[in-house]
Design an enzyme around this catalytic site. Structure first.
Site, PDB file in Angstrom:
ATOM      1  N   ASP A 164      -9.570 -10.744   0.661  1.00 38.19           N
ATOM      2  CA  ASP A 164      -8.685 -10.140   1.674  1.00 38.19           C
ATOM      3  C   ASP A 164      -8.985 -10.635   3.098  1.00 38.19           C
ATOM      4  OD1 ASP A 164      -6.927  -8.580   0.177  1.00 38.19           O
ATOM      5  OD2 ASP A 164      -8.262  -6.858   0.137  1.00 38.19           O
ATOM      6  N   GLU A 208      -8.502  -4.437  -6.487  1.00 35.91           N
ATOM      7  CA  GLU A 208      -7.193  -3.890  -6.097  1.00 35.91           C
ATOM      8  C   GLU A 208      -6.116  -4.701  -6.824  1.00 35.91           C
ATOM      9  OE1 GLU A 208      -6.609  -3.340  -1.864  1.00 35.91           O
ATOM     10  OE2 GLU A 208      -5.079  -1.816  -2.253  1.00 35.91           O
ATOM     11  N   HIS A 268     -12.274  -5.676   1.246  1.00 33.90           N
ATOM     12  CA  HIS A 268     -11.641  -4.493   1.753  1.00 33.90           C
ATOM     13  C   HIS A 268     -12.061  -3.215   1.021  1.00 33.90           C
ATOM     14  CE1 HIS A 268      -7.474  -2.477   0.949  1.00 33.90           C
ATOM     15  NE2 HIS A 268      -7.959  -1.902   2.010  1.00 33.90           N
ATOM     16  N   HIS A 278      -4.327 -13.736   0.491  1.00 31.57           N
ATOM     17  CA  HIS A 278      -2.946 -13.543   0.955  1.00 31.57           C
ATOM     18  C   HIS A 278      -2.644 -14.569   2.042  1.00 31.57           C
ATOM     19  CE1 HIS A 278      -2.548  -9.629  -0.992  1.00 31.57           C
ATOM     20  NE2 HIS A 278      -3.635  -9.215  -0.392  1.00 31.57           N
ATOM     21  N   TYR A 335      -2.266  -7.759  10.043  1.00 31.65           N
ATOM     22  CA  TYR A 335      -3.084  -7.587   8.832  1.00 31.65           C
ATOM     23  C   TYR A 335      -4.448  -7.000   9.204  1.00 31.65           C
ATOM     24  CZ  TYR A 335      -5.274  -9.035   4.395  1.00 31.65           C
ATOM     25  OH  TYR A 335      -5.927  -9.077   3.195  1.00 31.65           O
ATOM     26  N   ASP A 341      -3.308  -5.960  -6.406  1.00 28.83           N
ATOM     27  CA  ASP A 341      -2.596  -7.145  -5.914  1.00 28.83           C
ATOM     28  C   ASP A 341      -3.370  -8.419  -6.268  1.00 28.83           C
ATOM     29  OD1 ASP A 341      -4.388  -5.968  -4.057  1.00 28.83           O
ATOM     30  OD2 ASP A 341      -3.547  -7.094  -2.391  1.00 28.83           O
ATOM     31  N   HIS A 396       0.838  -1.215   0.000  1.00 30.18           N
ATOM     32  CA  HIS A 396       0.000   0.000   0.000  1.00 30.18           C
ATOM     33  C   HIS A 396       0.863   1.251   0.000  1.00 30.18           C
ATOM     34  CE1 HIS A 396      -3.976  -1.735   1.838  1.00 30.18           C
ATOM     35  NE2 HIS A 396      -3.898  -1.907   0.543  1.00 30.18           N
ATOM     36  N   HIS A 440     -12.076  -8.827  -6.326  1.00 27.78           N
ATOM     37  CA  HIS A 440     -11.652  -7.527  -5.795  1.00 27.78           C
ATOM     38  C   HIS A 440     -10.712  -6.907  -6.823  1.00 27.78           C
ATOM     39  CE1 HIS A 440     -10.143  -4.545  -3.095  1.00 27.78           C
ATOM     40  NE2 HIS A 440      -9.253  -5.257  -2.434  1.00 27.78           N
TER      41      HIS A 440
HETATM   42 FE1  FEO Z   1      -7.492  -5.054  -0.916  1.00 27.33          FE
HETATM   43 FE2  FEO Z   1      -5.200  -7.608  -1.035  1.00 27.33          FE
HETATM   44  O1  FEO Z   1      -6.161  -6.103  -1.646  1.00 27.33           O
END
Ligand code: FEO
Length: 402
Positions: free
Chosen positions: A163, A80, A144, A224, A191, A82, A22, A78
């Site tokens: 997430d 984002e 998220h 993750h 996290y 990643d 981030h 999602h």
């Molecule tokens: Fe909100 Fe792992 O991205």
């Protein structure tokens, strides 16, 4: 590509080297993983991809194991990058394949990639048949991002949680029961504290929603870190504590310093706290950083924040730490401000304003020392440390009694 259940594969990427997430606010000293999953039935679905720098490697590796043309559905839980970073390259190779995502997912994927892929917006309860099994979608807004969603695979009882329930932990061991448990839970709390705290109310509702669905969950596959395949209750129960920032009898003394006067005060406050029967920790905001501050705050009960006065306000790194914490919205904390000053006050008072904004219970007026703290001031600091410890015990005890 590793089979995690018959015909279900982890096809993600272990990123051993990433140290900042981030931007730079999240320090990932144990690396991370970007988990992508391939589900084969009569039809084949790919769930999520990996971070953009690994997009080519991801697509090439996937192509070696399954012909890309055999992927019938892409599920983008999602946007984002990643998780969606590998999509651009993948969709160049299979441009007509439908992309299942939430309504907000369409918006954010279009915003990221400026492509008009074959989007299929879905909402909670919508199902995608793969043959004998179905993927059931569950919107999870703000866990998220507003676009986030989970997918539940029937028959195998797998929750793909994106997430949620993740950790930034690079490992080839893949499963929660195979890794070092202390390291795992340190990364889980870090996290949660750094990513999910602002959305705790929604996390709590989502857990309750799942409970009310009464569906079996044998495995939780986040995007993750490790896959939860054993003792799922431990992480769910930890989340229940974290959504309320359940305090332990734990005190933090957080400080920045210029010529060590505020540091002397911090150490005296810590000495006082240690006299109480509590866990107590000193945090130097410059050397420990804001990720540690957020992680330690989650289950701390009472916190003192100190900064010298610089140009009539507080030190910049303490301002950064408090600003970060304010955005994370920790609840139920108590504390006070302290700090040294030279010719004009300002630092401690500004800290107190942050604490009030965060609805901390203010335990005393700002504790301030001009120039170098006298022995009398240091004794006042020790007393303030004892006050923190007493409050921490009280708050932790009240939680136990609930
Ligand atoms: Fe909100 Fe792992 O991205």
């Amino acid at each position: 590509m590793r089979e995690i259940k018959k015909n279900i594969y982890w096809v993600g990427k272990v990123d051993w080297e990433i140290r900042e997430f981030h931007g730079s606010e999240y320090s990932t000293h144990r690396g991370t993983t970007y988990n992508s999953y391939l589900v084969e039935d009569e039809k084949t679905a790919l769930i999520d991809t990996v971070w953009s720098p690994f997009g080519t490697e991801f697509v090439e590796s996937l192509d070696k194991h399954v012909s890309l043309k055999d992927i019938d559905f892409v599920v983008a839980q999602h946007a984002e990058i990643d998780h969606s970073g590998g999509l651009a390259e993948l969709m160049e190779r299979i441009p007509d394949t439908p992309v299942y995502c939430s309504k907000n997912g369409v918006k954010s994927l279009k915003g990221h990639f400026h492509k008009d892929w074959n989007f299929v917006p879905v909402k909670t309860g919508d199902k995608l048949s793969l043959g004998k099994k179905e993927l059931v979608f569950i919107e999870a807004p703000l866990l998220h991002w507003p676009d986030s969603m989970f997918s539940y695979l029937t028959e195998d009882n797998i929750l793909f949680s994106n997430d949620a329930f993740g950790q930034h932990l690079a490992t080839e061991l893949l499963y929660n029961d195979l890794v070092d448990q202390d390291e795992l839970f340190q990364e889980c709390i870090k996290y949660y504290a750094n990513i999910l705290t602002p959305f705790s109310g929604l996390v709590e509702k989502k857990i309750e929603e799942f409970k009310s669905l009464n569906v079996p969950i044998d495995m939780i596959c986040p995007s993750h870190g490790v896959i939860w395949r054993k003792n799922l209750g431990t992480i769910i129960s930890a989340y229940k504590d974290w959504v309320v920032c359940k305090p332990k009898a734990k005190v933090l003394v957080v400080y920045d310093t210029m010529w060590k006067s505020t540091e002397k005060m911090a150490r005296a406050i810590l000495e006082g706290a240690i006299e109480g029967d509590v866990e107590a920790r000193l945090i130097n905001i410059r050397t420990d950083g804001i990720t540690v501050l957020a992680s330690e705050t989650l289950d701390a009960a009472a916190i003192a924040f100190g900064s010298p006065t610089l140009n009539m306000i507080l030190m910049p790194q303490m301002a950064a730490g408090l600003t970060y914490l304010k955005g994370l919205k920790p609840v139920g904390k108590a504390g006070f401000a302290f700090g040294s000053y030279g010719w004009a006050k300002g630092g401690a008072k500004e800290i107190e304003a942050y604490l009030k904004d965060m609805k901390f219970e203010i335990l005393r007026e700002p504790l301030q020392a001009q120039f170098v703290p006298s022995e009398e001031t240091l004794e006042e600091c020790r007393a303030a440390g004892r006050l923190l410890a007493d409050k921490a015990q009280l708050l932790a005890g009240a939680q136990k009694g609930m």
